[in-house]
Design a protein around this motif. Sequence first.
Motif, mmCIF file in Angstrom:
data_model
loop_
_atom_site.group_PDB
_atom_site.id
_atom_site.type_symbol
_atom_site.label_atom_id
_atom_site.label_comp_id
_atom_site.label_asym_id
_atom_site.label_seq_id
_atom_site.Cartn_x
_atom_site.Cartn_y
_atom_site.Cartn_z
ATOM 1 N N ALA B 257 0.834 -1.198 0.000
ATOM 2 C CA ALA B 257 0.000 0.000 0.000
ATOM 3 C C ALA B 257 0.869 1.247 0.000
ATOM 4 C CB ALA B 257 -0.922 -0.005 1.217
ATOM 5 N N THR B 258 1.968 1.220 0.772
ATOM 6 C CA THR B 258 2.827 2.399 0.873
ATOM 7 C C THR B 258 3.566 2.659 -0.431
ATOM 8 O OG1 THR B 258 3.120 1.913 3.187
ATOM 9 C CG2 THR B 258 4.685 3.411 2.218
ATOM 10 N N LEU B 259 4.068 1.581 -1.049
ATOM 11 C CA LEU B 259 4.908 1.778 -2.222
ATOM 12 C C LEU B 259 4.095 2.047 -3.477
ATOM 13 C CD1 LEU B 259 7.685 -0.916 -1.821
ATOM 14 C CD2 LEU B 259 7.817 1.503 -1.345
ATOM 15 N N PHE B 260 2.928 1.434 -3.595
ATOM 16 C CA PHE B 260 2.236 1.515 -4.879
ATOM 17 C C PHE B 260 0.824 2.099 -4.791
ATOM 18 C CE2 PHE B 260 5.453 -1.654 -5.894
ATOM 19 C CZ PHE B 260 5.930 -1.129 -7.077
ATOM 20 N N PHE B 261 0.222 2.111 -3.598
ATOM 21 C CA PHE B 261 -1.174 2.549 -3.527
ATOM 22 C C PHE B 261 -1.360 3.787 -2.662
ATOM 23 C CE2 PHE B 261 -1.163 -1.896 -4.624
ATOM 24 C CZ PHE B 261 -2.024 -1.921 -5.702
ATOM 25 N N GLY B 262 -0.315 4.611 -2.580
ATOM 26 C CA GLY B 262 -0.476 5.905 -1.926
ATOM 27 C C GLY B 262 -0.391 5.881 -0.420
ATOM 28 N N GLY B 263 -0.103 4.751 0.211
ATOM 29 C CA GLY B 263 0.111 4.696 1.653
ATOM 30 C C GLY B 263 -1.030 5.298 2.446
ATOM 31 N N TYR B 264 -0.686 6.193 3.371
ATOM 32 C CA TYR B 264 -1.719 6.809 4.195
ATOM 33 C C TYR B 264 -2.449 7.908 3.458
ATOM 34 C CZ TYR B 264 1.926 10.299 4.757
ATOM 35 O OH TYR B 264 2.884 11.230 4.512
ATOM 36 N N ARG B 265 -2.058 8.218 2.214
ATOM 37 C CA ARG B 265 -2.696 9.328 1.492
ATOM 38 C C ARG B 265 -4.090 8.931 1.012
ATOM 39 N NH1 ARG B 265 -1.524 13.916 0.738
ATOM 40 N NH2 ARG B 265 0.385 14.591 1.731
ATOM 41 N N GLU B 266 -4.912 9.966 0.802
ATOM 42 C CA GLU B 266 -6.248 9.743 0.258
ATOM 43 C C GLU B 266 -6.147 9.261 -1.189
ATOM 44 O OE1 GLU B 266 -4.912 12.604 1.128
ATOM 45 O OE2 GLU B 266 -4.593 13.576 -0.781
ATOM 46 N N PHE B 267 -7.269 8.817 -1.748
ATOM 47 C CA PHE B 267 -7.304 8.500 -3.164
ATOM 48 C C PHE B 267 -6.976 9.768 -3.928
ATOM 49 C CE2 PHE B 267 -9.799 5.521 -0.923
ATOM 50 C CZ PHE B 267 -9.556 4.318 -1.548
ATOM 51 N N TRP B 268 -6.230 9.636 -5.053
ATOM 52 C CA TRP B 268 -5.667 10.832 -5.669
ATOM 53 C C TRP B 268 -6.748 11.821 -6.094
ATOM 54 C CZ3 TRP B 268 -5.877 6.153 -8.218
ATOM 55 C CH2 TRP B 268 -6.600 6.129 -9.401
ATOM 56 N N PHE B 269 -7.955 11.348 -6.413
ATOM 57 C CA PHE B 269 -8.988 12.275 -6.872
ATOM 58 C C PHE B 269 -9.638 13.033 -5.721
ATOM 59 C CE2 PHE B 269 -10.399 7.861 -6.994
ATOM 60 C CZ PHE B 269 -11.366 7.872 -6.016
ATOM 61 N N LEU B 270 -9.311 12.664 -4.472
ATOM 62 C CA LEU B 270 -9.833 13.407 -3.320
ATOM 63 C C LEU B 270 -8.828 14.433 -2.828
ATOM 64 C CD1 LEU B 270 -11.357 10.483 -1.235
ATOM 65 C CD2 LEU B 270 -12.572 12.131 -2.624
ATOM 66 N N GLN B 271 -7.803 14.700 -3.678
ATOM 67 C CA GLN B 271 -6.643 15.441 -3.208
ATOM 68 C C GLN B 271 -6.981 16.793 -2.584
ATOM 69 O OE1 GLN B 271 -3.828 15.944 -6.324
ATOM 70 N NE2 GLN B 271 -2.433 17.057 -5.027
ATOM 71 N N ASN B 272 -7.879 17.561 -3.223
ATOM 72 C CA ASN B 272 -8.121 18.911 -2.709
ATOM 73 C C ASN B 272 -9.462 19.040 -1.995
ATOM 74 O OD1 ASN B 272 -5.680 20.071 -3.527
ATOM 75 N ND2 ASN B 272 -6.416 20.093 -5.637
ATOM 76 N N THR B 273 -10.077 17.909 -1.640
ATOM 77 C CA THR B 273 -11.342 17.991 -0.931
ATOM 78 C C THR B 273 -11.085 17.943 0.575
ATOM 79 O OG1 THR B 273 -11.572 15.622 -0.902
ATOM 80 C CG2 THR B 273 -12.481 16.758 -2.803
ATOM 81 N N PHE B 274 -12.154 17.991 1.358
ATOM 82 C CA PHE B 274 -11.979 17.959 2.820
ATOM 83 C C PHE B 274 -11.609 16.565 3.313
ATOM 84 C CE2 PHE B 274 -15.768 15.757 4.423
ATOM 85 C CZ PHE B 274 -16.510 15.685 3.257
ATOM 86 N N LEU B 275 -11.627 15.573 2.417
ATOM 87 C CA LEU B 275 -11.249 14.220 2.830
ATOM 88 C C LEU B 275 -9.753 13.964 2.686
ATOM 89 C CD1 LEU B 275 -14.207 12.137 1.426
ATOM 90 C CD2 LEU B 275 -13.588 12.454 3.811
ATOM 91 N N SER B 276 -9.011 14.991 2.251
ATOM 92 C CA SER B 276 -7.566 14.825 2.126
ATOM 93 C C SER B 276 -6.916 14.850 3.509
ATOM 94 C CB SER B 276 -7.008 15.954 1.271
ATOM 95 O OG SER B 276 -5.619 16.066 1.447
ATOM 96 N N VAL B 277 -5.777 14.155 3.636
ATOM 97 C CA VAL B 277 -5.096 14.167 4.934
ATOM 98 C C VAL B 277 -4.443 15.515 5.204
ATOM 99 C CG1 VAL B 277 -4.652 11.703 5.124
ATOM 100 C CG2 VAL B 277 -3.072 13.124 3.862
ATOM 101 N N ASP B 278 -4.316 16.374 4.153
ATOM 102 C CA ASP B 278 -3.741 17.695 4.373
ATOM 103 C C ASP B 278 -4.804 18.732 4.702
ATOM 104 O OD1 ASP B 278 -1.174 16.874 3.841
ATOM 105 O OD2 ASP B 278 -1.443 17.082 1.680
ATOM 106 N N ALA B 279 -6.101 18.371 4.557
ATOM 107 C CA ALA B 279 -7.173 19.354 4.698
ATOM 108 C C ALA B 279 -7.228 19.892 6.125
ATOM 109 C CB ALA B 279 -8.507 18.705 4.337
ATOM 110 N N LEU B 280 -7.623 21.143 6.238
ATOM 111 C CA LEU B 280 -7.817 21.737 7.565
ATOM 112 C C LEU B 280 -9.296 21.689 7.888
ATOM 113 C CD1 LEU B 280 -5.429 24.809 7.397
ATOM 114 C CD2 LEU B 280 -5.199 22.805 8.832
#
Lengths: 174, 388
Positions: B257-280
């Motif tokens: 999961a870490t090497l190929f499926f984005g690890g702890y990151r959200e699915f790439w299409f959720l990148q700028n939504t509130f479901l992102s791990v970077d979201a405030l």
Amino acid sequence: MTIDQILFFILAAVAVATALGMVFSKNAVYSALFLVLNFATIAVFYLLLGAPFIAISQVTVYAGAIMVLFLFVIMLLGAESLPPGKVLRHQWIYASGLALILVGEAVYILLGRNAATGMIDRPDAFLNTVDSLREIGMALFTDYLLPFEATSILLLVAMVGAIVLTKQEKGGQK
Amino acid sequence: MDWTIWLEWTIKSLFVIFSLLTGFAYLTLYERRALARIQVRIGPNRAGWQGLLQPVADAVKLIFKEELTPAKADKLVFFWAPIITMVPSIVIAAVIPFGPTTTLFGREIVFSVADINVGVLFLMAVASIAVYGIVLAGWSSNNKYAMLGGLRSSAQMISYELSLGLGFVTAILLGNSMNLNDIVDAQKGMWFAVVQPVGALIFMIVTLAEVNRAPFDMPEAEQELTAGYHSEYSGMKFALFFMAEYQKMIAICMIAATLFFGGYREFWFLQNTFLSVDALWTIGAWQFQAWFLGPLYLLLKVVVLLFFMIWIRATWPRIRYDRLMSFGWKVLLPLSLVMVFISAVGVLLAQEIGPGYIWLIPVVSIAVGLFATAMIDLALRRKKYASH
């Protein structure tokens, strides 16, 4: 003494003990296991010297790959213990002579290199940064390209040799 | 050193160890229930609601079982082998990041036990150490079945380690770092499984072999070797092998999961939504980063990957041993070398000409993968005709 020095002496004791255990074990499997412990101790030495890449490579290559193959061969051949009375007779004379030379060299290097502390200088701090891997890679593929390629050809030749030796003749047993 | 650093390390280590142990217990239940579903049975559902207490019952049973040591066994190695098998399966999880770097209680916290620069190499080193326990267990039992099981597994793990290492190389190339946090961050825009799908697929196959799971569970092929390397083990010593196997499954799924499926990151299409791990997130006057989504995403990915492992076990027959070896050496190793080459060229083109060239990697690698599959099919078909 600093923590580093205390650690060094403990590890040194472990390294010497495992090396002796490797030589004096009656059972070949125990010898191999002592050698694995010895490699692991050496890896911790590298960590102490600030070289994590070399430390982890040591574990992967020696403890992880080579010694597993050793164990594999020992177990496959059932060569755990040699039959008694098969020691080469004059071997210990040459061996102790060579060992004396080796010890002399080691003492000369240790004393000559840093007479003040008796310890070898620590490598530069850059080894512990992100760039150390890049540095190693750059060095391997620019300055040391010829030795690197020569080593890989040597390994390739060894591999081809092993395959040729074990290949079955055509029309032979299948 | 500051005592808070020790506290932080202790909490993180305990979190990783306990999640692996709990994960092991419930993975056994998950596997039994999922297998039962696939085989149109019900599975264990008596102990507790939906069988949720079944792992507890199993643990109690195993603790009270009698432990036997064969009379002619090598006592010392026989005692240590389960422990040597168990330790790497926990230690390997130390470098896997399970959340984004964030600021908590006024200090920066990295969500992995050890955030080291040679993280990928550490995984490789621990994976290669893991063979010892199995080999030693097989040897020290002084039993031919156990011995053959141990030897088979060591040969298998050494052979598949090469392709595993090349899978790591692919991820390192694409992530431009050996630090697992950097590799996960590099997948912010796109998972590496999308950029290099064939490489990810090979990696998944190799991990199955590396943890001795079906269809590559040679070391414990029941029909040929009774139970393989742990034939002579009983009681808690057997339980340690059992635990190690399932923890390795979890750990290897975390690595994949870490090497190929984005690890702890959200699915790439959720990148700028509130479901992102970077979201405030803002609740009232309280604003905080949604770091706690990180472990949840990782858990979700691991559960899905584990399901694939169980699914494969339920549906695939075991591969014959010589075919397993030739599959590893003649198919997977060359193919993963080619994938490393394609990735390297793609990364170089993307650097030198334009970032769009990175999409040459999936196109070319899928083409090569399909070609290789077709060639294997052809070769096997010819052999079939020849034998008639």
